[in-house]
Write a protein that holds these residues in place. Structure first.
Motif, short mmCIF file in Angstrom:
data_model
loop_
_atom_site.label_atom_id
_atom_site.label_comp_id
_atom_site.label_asym_id
_atom_site.label_seq_id
_atom_site.Cartn_x
_atom_site.Cartn_y
_atom_site.Cartn_z
N HIS A 83 -4.69 -2.73 15.59
CA HIS A 83 -3.58 -3.25 14.80
C HIS A 83 -2.69 -2.08 14.38
CE1 HIS A 83 -1.70 -5.13 11.17
NE2 HIS A 83 -1.87 -6.26 11.85
N GLN A 84 -1.47 -2.39 14.01
CA GLN A 84 -0.54 -1.36 13.54
C GLN A 84 -0.97 -0.82 12.17
OE1 GLN A 84 0.16 -4.54 14.04
NE2 GLN A 84 1.38 -5.44 12.39
N ALA A 110 -0.51 -1.49 18.15
CA ALA A 110 0.74 -2.13 17.73
C ALA A 110 1.48 -1.16 16.81
CB ALA A 110 0.43 -3.44 17.02
N ASP A 111 2.79 -1.29 16.75
CA ASP A 111 3.59 -0.31 16.03
C ASP A 111 4.72 -1.01 15.29
OD1 ASP A 111 4.61 2.09 15.17
OD2 ASP A 111 5.43 2.70 17.10
N VAL A 112 4.91 -0.65 14.03
CA VAL A 112 6.02 -1.16 13.24
C VAL A 112 7.03 -0.03 13.06
CG1 VAL A 112 6.73 -1.96 10.95
CG2 VAL A 112 4.69 -2.91 12.02
N SER A 117 8.52 -1.53 6.04
CA SER A 117 7.32 -2.33 6.21
C SER A 117 6.11 -1.63 5.59
CB SER A 117 7.05 -2.58 7.70
OG SER A 117 5.76 -3.13 7.88
N ASN A 118 5.23 -2.43 4.96
CA ASN A 118 3.99 -1.88 4.43
C ASN A 118 3.15 -1.23 5.51
OD1 ASN A 118 4.65 -2.78 1.90
ND2 ASN A 118 3.31 -4.58 1.95
N PHE A 119 3.28 -1.71 6.74
CA PHE A 119 2.48 -1.19 7.84
C PHE A 119 3.04 0.09 8.45
CE2 PHE A 119 1.22 -5.80 8.45
CZ PHE A 119 -0.08 -5.62 8.01
N HIS A 120 4.22 0.53 8.03
CA HIS A 120 4.87 1.64 8.73
C HIS A 120 4.23 2.97 8.40
CE1 HIS A 120 7.89 4.86 9.33
NE2 HIS A 120 8.06 4.21 10.47
#
Length: 556
Positions: A83-84, A110-112, A117-120
């Motif tokens: 997952h990112q 995966a990449d944001v 984004s919180n995932f970045h």
């Protein structure tokens, strides 16, 4: 690694995620390890739809380490699906280990790219920081080419590659069916005649030569090529820890060089007048900070990576080339064979003193705690010869590494380049899947098994008939024995006794506590049964500084 068939068409599916997944499967990636989230769900399904087996880990670090162990023990590149963001950050210790070990892997994340984004996170920078190679799929039209490039970089350069897959790009419609591009022509190695001539002359004149084979000699055919050359020049044979087992059964084998070396091996290597590292870094561990190199010894090194030559110590001769080709060329040029180090007296000493089990020791066992040497020797006698042993890091690690024999170089998996504890159980899962006909043995410390305990469930769920042996001294032994003699407070590195066997049972294992050699009867019973469930041994061991750790600390 499996060769690429340039004529094989790629069935990309409907999206870029499908194209990437099916491309890797068509390139021969048959196992993908990971933890699935929303960002890598379609990608992972694309790989399984194309024929790859997905192995679900319980933690992303475990997934990478499983893939690392699988690739090392099978010779086939594995993939990882993450997952990112946190999926990648959770995996970073495993990626660092693989990158430092030069394990060929393709890690798909995966990449944001949206900074808010919180995932970045900067995933490219994360990979680069730990020595991995970072790539990114940026467009549908180039997705297959980029995927192929990631695969080839991993295989041909022995790199761990992080292939970032932005979510927006994953969702794009895939380009039409594409044939895989033909692999580029390989570059010839620039081995000079002068380099080879210098090596041959050194082999010809040496009276006590020793070969030390490393990671670069773990290729099919290496044992035969090196054994033939060693026989012609009278060399004794040894390995680094990661190549343990390469010369198993050879009467001139000293087993492992370095901190795990027997007293006899250390004596004979130190007395050598020529040491040749074959795909071996000759680093501080393999050469005991240089103390295994005699003052008048000539040091030679053969490696496909020119940057590896002389990277850890001064060498007299460096040959840039493959181990097998160089050994065969040297044998052809050598001429008349000579005895060298292979005298009858040396052979008799190796037969009598060549194993750690042959080295006398005072058994420090008590009624409540077993000496780890006695434990390891008894296990070596009890377990079937066809085994694949994986070892975690810690004060205990020298005991299974030294005492447990393995049938060949694919019987010992040693993920220690980053020296992290907690990787051993996941390592053993990957090794077990790579060598399914062998008994998988995980040698763990109590700190490491508790750190990686999430994967206990994975072993049981997969039905792997694994034996896990925990060398349980109720603490972080390396720190206890490093700082204890100076009178430091050790409360931060000692822990209450933990019933690790109960934890294993809760995850679907059979388990037993072992305090004496007679308690290993539970293991004998398990071995004689159907092994339908894995078995964990919580061995309550005596606490003492290991010889290999004392050697390591002397270098600081």
């Amino acid at each position: 690694m499996d060769p690429i068939d340039p004529a094989a068409p790629v069935a990309p599916g409907n999206t870029v995620a499908g194209a990437v997944g099916s491309t890797l499967a068509r390139l021969g990636v048959d196992h993908v390890f990971g933890v699935v989230g929303s960002g890598n769900f379609h990608l992972t399904n694309a790989m399984t739809a194309a024929g790859a087996r997905f192995v679900a880990a319980r933690h992303e670090c475990g997934a990478v380490v499983m893939a690392d162990g699988y690739t090392r023990m099978s010779g086939r590149l594995a993939a990882v699906s993450l997952h990112q963001g946190p999926g990648l950050t959770n995996a970073m210790t495993g990626i660092a280990e693989a990158a430092k070990s030069r394990t060929p892997l393709v890690v798909l994340a995966a990449d944001v790219t949206e900074p808010r984004s919180n995932f970045h996170v900067d995933q490219h920078a994360l990979a680069t920081a730990v020595g991995a190679t970072a790539m990114r799929v940026t467009a549908a039209e180039s997705a297959v080419d980029t995927t192929v490039s990631a695969y080839r970089t991993a295989v041909t350069e022995r790199r761990t590659v992080l292939l970032n897959l932005p979510l927006a790009v994953q969702e794009m419609p895939a380009a039409g069916p594409v044939a895989l591009p033909a692999p580029p022509a390989g570059e010839p190695y620039a081995t000079s005649g002068d380099e080879l001539a210098a090596l041959v002359e050194a082999l010809r004149s040496a009276e006590r030569p020793v070969f030390v084979a490393g990671r670069g000699a773990r290729l099919p055919g290496s044992r035969e090529a090196l054994s033939d050359l060693a026989g012609a020049c009278g060399a004794l044979l040894a390995t680094s820890a990661v190549a343990k087992g390469l010369f198993h059964g050879d009467p001139w084998s000293l087993d492992v060089s370095g901190g795990f070396a027997t007293p006899l091996a250390a004596e004979l290597i130190t007395a050598a007048d020529l040491i040749v590292g074959w795909g071996c870094a000759l680093n501080m561990w393999t050469m005991r900070h240089g103390r295994l190199i005699g003052p008048d010894a000539t040091v030679a090194q053969v490696d496909v990576d020119s940057h590896a030559l002389g990277a850890h110590r001064d060498i007299h001769i460096g040959v840039h080339g493959p181990v097998i080709d160089t050994a065969r060329a040297a044998l052809e040029a050598l001429g008349t064979a000579h005895t060298g180090y292979r005298t009858e007296a040396v052979r008799e000493r190796i037969a009598a003193e060549g194993r750690w089990r042959d080295v006398p020791h005072d058994d420090d066992s008590t009624p409540d705690h077993i000496d780890p040497r006695a434990l390891s020797a008894a296990l070596d006698e009890l377990l079937p010869a066809e085994r694949v042993v994986s070892v975690d890091s810690g004060n205990f690690m020298g005991y299974p590494s030294a005492y447990l024999s393995v049938p060949d170089e694919n019987g010992f998996c040693f993920t220690q380049a980053f020296q992290s504890i907690g990787l051993g159980l996941a390592t053993a899962i990957g090794a077990a899947l790579a060598q399914p006909s062998r008994l998988p043995v995980a040698a763990l410390g109590d700190g490491g098994v508790l750190m990686g305990a999430a994967e206990l469930e994975t072993v049981a769920r997969l039905g792997i008939p694994m034996l896990a042996v925990v060398y349980d001294d109720a603490g972080y032994g390396a720190e206890v024995h490093h700082f204890g003699p100076d009178g430091h407070d050790l409360a931060t590195v000692r822990f209450p006794d933990t019933d690790i066997a109960a934890i294993a049972r809760g995850n679907g294992w059979e388990a037993a506590q072992v305090r004496t050699v007679s308690d290993l009867g539970a293991v004998a019973t398990w071995l004689a049964g159907d092994r339908s469930r894995p078995m964990l041994v919580d061995a309550k061991v005596t606490s003492a500084p290991s010889w290999w750790l004392e050697e390591a600390f002397r270098g600081h």
